[in-house]
Design a protein around this motif. Sequence first.
Motif, PDB file in Angstrom:
ATOM      1  N   ALA A   1      40.189  31.650  36.461  1.00  0.00           N
ATOM      2  CA  ALA A   1      38.939  31.645  35.697  1.00  0.00           C
ATOM      3  C   ALA A   1      38.671  33.069  35.213  1.00  0.00           C
ATOM      4  O   ALA A   1      38.823  34.025  35.969  1.00  0.00           O
ATOM      5  CB  ALA A   1      37.784  31.181  36.579  1.00  0.00           C
ATOM      6  N   SER A   2      38.315  33.174  33.925  1.00  0.00           N
ATOM      7  CA  SER A   2      37.880  34.476  33.416  1.00  0.00           C
ATOM      8  C   SER A   2      36.364  34.494  33.483  1.00  0.00           C
ATOM      9  O   SER A   2      35.721  33.545  33.058  1.00  0.00           O
ATOM     10  CB  SER A   2      38.310  34.667  31.965  1.00  0.00           C
ATOM     11  OG  SER A   2      39.699  34.515  31.870  1.00  0.00           O
ATOM     12  N   ALA A   3      35.828  35.577  34.006  1.00  0.00           N
ATOM     13  CA  ALA A   3      34.372  35.638  34.146  1.00  0.00           C
ATOM     14  C   ALA A   3      33.869  36.975  33.637  1.00  0.00           C
ATOM     15  O   ALA A   3      34.524  38.002  33.811  1.00  0.00           O
ATOM     16  CB  ALA A   3      33.980  35.457  35.611  1.00  0.00           C
ATOM     17  N   GLN A   4      32.709  36.937  32.959  1.00  0.00           N
ATOM     18  CA  GLN A   4      32.115  38.206  32.532  1.00  0.00           C
ATOM     19  C   GLN A   4      31.127  38.658  33.591  1.00  0.00           C
ATOM     20  O   GLN A   4      30.239  37.917  34.003  1.00  0.00           O
ATOM     21  CB  GLN A   4      31.474  38.094  31.152  1.00  0.00           C
ATOM     22  CG  GLN A   4      30.420  37.029  30.989  1.00  0.00           C
ATOM     23  CD  GLN A   4      29.785  37.097  29.596  1.00  0.00           C
ATOM     24  OE1 GLN A   4      29.880  38.106  28.914  1.00  0.00           O
ATOM     25  NE2 GLN A   4      29.139  36.020  29.176  1.00  0.00           N
ATOM     26  N   LEU A   5      31.325  39.897  34.023  1.00  0.00           N
ATOM     27  CA  LEU A   5      30.490  40.461  35.074  1.00  0.00           C
ATOM     28  C   LEU A   5      29.223  41.040  34.450  1.00  0.00           C
ATOM     29  O   LEU A   5      29.295  41.778  33.485  1.00  0.00           O
ATOM     30  CB  LEU A   5      31.282  41.561  35.784  1.00  0.00           C
ATOM     31  CG  LEU A   5      30.638  42.174  37.014  1.00  0.00           C
ATOM     32  CD1 LEU A   5      30.620  41.178  38.159  1.00  0.00           C
ATOM     33  CD2 LEU A   5      31.401  43.436  37.425  1.00  0.00           C
TER      34      LEU A   5
END
Lengths: 586, 445
Positions: A48-52
């Motif tokens: 999963a790519s997640a924006q912090l």
Amino acid sequence: MTTGKVVGVISNLLLIEVEGAVTQNEICQVNAGKWLKAEVIRIRQNIASAQLFESSSSIEVGAEVQFTGSMLEVELGPGILSRKYDGLQSDLERMTGTFIEIGDSTDPLDKDKSYLFTPLAKDGDLVKAGHWLGSVKENQIDHKIMVPFVWEGSFKVTWIASEDHFRINDVIAKIEDKGGKTHEVTMVQKWPVKVPLTGFVEKIRPGKIFQTGLRVIDTLNPMMEGGTGYIPGPFGTGKTVLQQAIAKNSEAEILMIVACGERANEVVEIFSEFPNLVDPVSGHKLDQKTAIICNTSNMPVAAREASVYVGMTLAEYYRCMGYKVLLLADSTSRWAQALREMSNRLEELPGQDAFPVELPATIANFYSRAGIVKLGNGQMGSVTFIGTISPAGGNFKEPVTESTSKVARCFYALSQKRADSKRYPAIDPLASYSKYIDYQEFGEYSDEHIQKGWVQSVKRLKDLLRIGLEARDQINILGDDAVPVDYHISFWKSELIDFGIIQQNSFDPIDMRSEIDRQRYMLNFILDVCSKDFQFENFEQVRDYFKNLINLVTQMNFSDYGSSSFKKYEEQVVEILNQNTELHAN
Amino acid sequence: MQTKAFRKTYTRIERITKATCVLKASSVRFGELAWVEKKPAQVISIIGELVTLQVFGGTEGLSTHAHVVFTGKPPSLAVSDLLAGRFFNALGQPLDGLSPVKGEEREIKGPAVNPVKRAKPNVILTTGIAGIDLNNTLVTGQKIPFFADPDQSYNQVMAEVALRAEADKIILGGMGLSNDDFIFFKNTFEAAGVLDKIVGFVNTSEDPPLERLLIPDMACTAAEYFANDKKEKVLLLLTDMTLYADALAIVANKMDQIPSKDSMPGSLYSDLASIYEKAVQFEHGGSITMIAVTTLNEGDITHAIPDNTGYITEGQLYLKHDTDIGKVIVDPFRSLSRLKQNVIGIKTRQDHPQLMNALIRLYADAMNAKTKKENGFDLNDYDVRCLAFARDYATKLLAVDINITVNEMLDTGWGLLQAHFEKYEVGVKDELLQKHWKKEPQTSA
Ligand SMILES: Nc1ncnc2c1ncn2[C@@H]1O[C@H](COP(=O)(O)OP(=O)(O)OP(=O)(O)O)[C@@H](O)[C@H]1O
Ligand SMILES: [Mg+2]
């Protein structure tokens, strides 16, 4: 609960190896000493790519991740007004340090404060999501306590608290669903920000003017209750000043201001000014009806996108209480840039100017959340939305401006040339438009509430402007002497309109706000002046004569409407008008 | 740093570009400082085991078997009062041959000030230059760049402004500074006897270009120390931010990022904002005021660097060579100080805002007359008067060599209006005219 671990960090993009089910847009928490929030924006197999929503310095590969099972949500309940939130609805005033450290987050609402609750529903009432059960005083506003918007179906009220003090987490009603199950209602509920908040019956077509107090908007390019507009302009042309002028002078009952990726000092100005300014609608202080959501340009970029959605959701919430809400976002370009930064890190195939290809759809969906709605009890509520745009190089042929032009109905184009010559607000009077002016609904409304034939008068004014500017172009090409004196008269009439109606000093205590009544008076007055049959021998006479007129009309604008000085200047105008016509008669 | 001893040394680099290198490593943190042989480097991406380092010293001569050591922490600066009077390179190492400064180690990309902890900037910062104090009044806590052509003497003007402004500390961040200008700054500050107020972080044009990426953050960290910990009024000078942005573009390009306008990275706005937003007025009186230089390419302010800068800063000062009077002036049209309304007419005389606007409006009329003249049209009497006014205005108020008080500027302004115009032509409130328009006609200001 689904868990995972960080396997990659590219600036604020995290790659997370997931064990278990994960949802697009799900919020997860990353362990970096403190738990930091991130939003899933892409899923590929088990990565999963997640924006912090924070700076990623200090994140180590291998860091533990927990998935929350919910999307990014706001807390809805009394205590939102007068608050200063960050982009994720943390209350900035509850943060203790001078600096916002990574992972700092605070409660949006005051859990200990007690509010006087007054029931609006009674035992046995049939209710649905969004129906008003009761009301508490939030500043001077009647804050409605509603059946949670996420609850589906209809319910029967089995118990409702009587008038008393409660805190937001206290139960104020019990309602029973079709299956006989009882649900407890408190004063606080949650809603995912990226989903439009429903809870109304239907949207209706705007047609009732939303007064901003600015002549160039209300008279020439009117905004409607529940309408949408955008203000593009090169840097320094007055987008922020214009939006703040609207905030201070409009007829909004609730004000949501999203400072999105702009300067911290600009929000500081709001913080310091609003508690001292009087709201022209309620007579109370302006901060009483206002909440500010700020993600300034040095705050985490990913929370910038969140900030506009948080603002919209809060606005929609107050709309469901039957209020006239104004949502302002400065600047939507920063939000689009945040999307671009992320899309770039995801290595997606870019659209125009490296913006993500879905940008037009994202913008359209967002603007569409504004609108005037009919509530379950027949009352109306509205969210009027005006966003600014900061086009690269000041050139409107760019994706954010173009995408917005397709959805927003009012266009307030700020012109560099007007700003350079300090003709404020620097709204280009001819390039700008309000599509509402041609709405039949507005025609009928204005005929009845402003003046019969209002729209025609406005169009005449615009024609005079257009003719004047064409005359100016001819004068510039051919020279002062080479054109008939009439050209000069046309040009100076347009200057009179420019100085007397379009220009307005937002820093002058009187001129800053013009009621529609006063605007009507000035429009008629100026149209009247322009309809006079002037006679001049040469263009110098025209110029001197009109400069005099303009000076007097400007002084009228600086005087209280109907005051003795207002009348004095008006009489002087009439006097010199008579002189010219007398001259003519001789 | 005892931990350093246990740090693992890596000796196998997988990929090398002009600005970056990639190697396999574990337990690495994003943003941490590493050493590639003797060159400083920073982690800018981690994907699985593959770690990308931005090598500040450039990768010329870098071998695939070079020694790489990770420090476990981001770049930092030791802050203390001992910074005052010293000059450092981009890594915070002394340039003056003296020993390193002892102090508290602070990470250089510190967090943002909570907006509710800021005060509204409303303390005027005077420079004696009317193009600034009258038309574009500055306040402490503001951030503003000079937009200048590369051939203009912007560093000289900036040094002059720095010396005239009242500041407890002047922090110089030099990026790609020519050695001549570096010496000029040192000499000017020394001659003025203010060297003990100066802290310099300098990357000259002879140093590796990527190192200048660290300069603004180093300078801001020092500025925050003095402004917040010591509650001082700090003036931060950054020159030339265009060269900083160029360095950003190089790294983005070597990272295969898709460029946005003018080959600049899509994150340029955020990158620049994270620096400029360090300008602040604290409630306790400490402040960071930032004056930067952004050099232009052929005067093009729509280029991504000045454009993004303009969208971030609180105005811009536009230097222009006025051929009519043969002097450098502060262009009244494109220049702007957005915070001036916090002080003009409040901290300065009440007639300031209206007078300033009237003068600029008439100057605009003069420019129209000039265009008319250039296009071969006859000028009318008003045009002729405007042009005469413009010359006087440029000489007596716009030129950067002016050094007078704000009240003197205002008096000069009224004098100019009266010398060239009639009351009804100047568009100023009656009330002010009555007060400032002298009864007897003036011949010259
Ligand atoms: N209506 C106005 N009356 C007087 N001055 C104005 C007005 N509008 C703008 N200005 C002047 O222009 C400056 C810039 O305005 P503003 O900050 O609103 O620009 P902006 O378009 O928001 O710029 P940016 O895109 O950089 O944020 C103000 O600080 C003020 O000096
Ligand atoms: Mg703005």
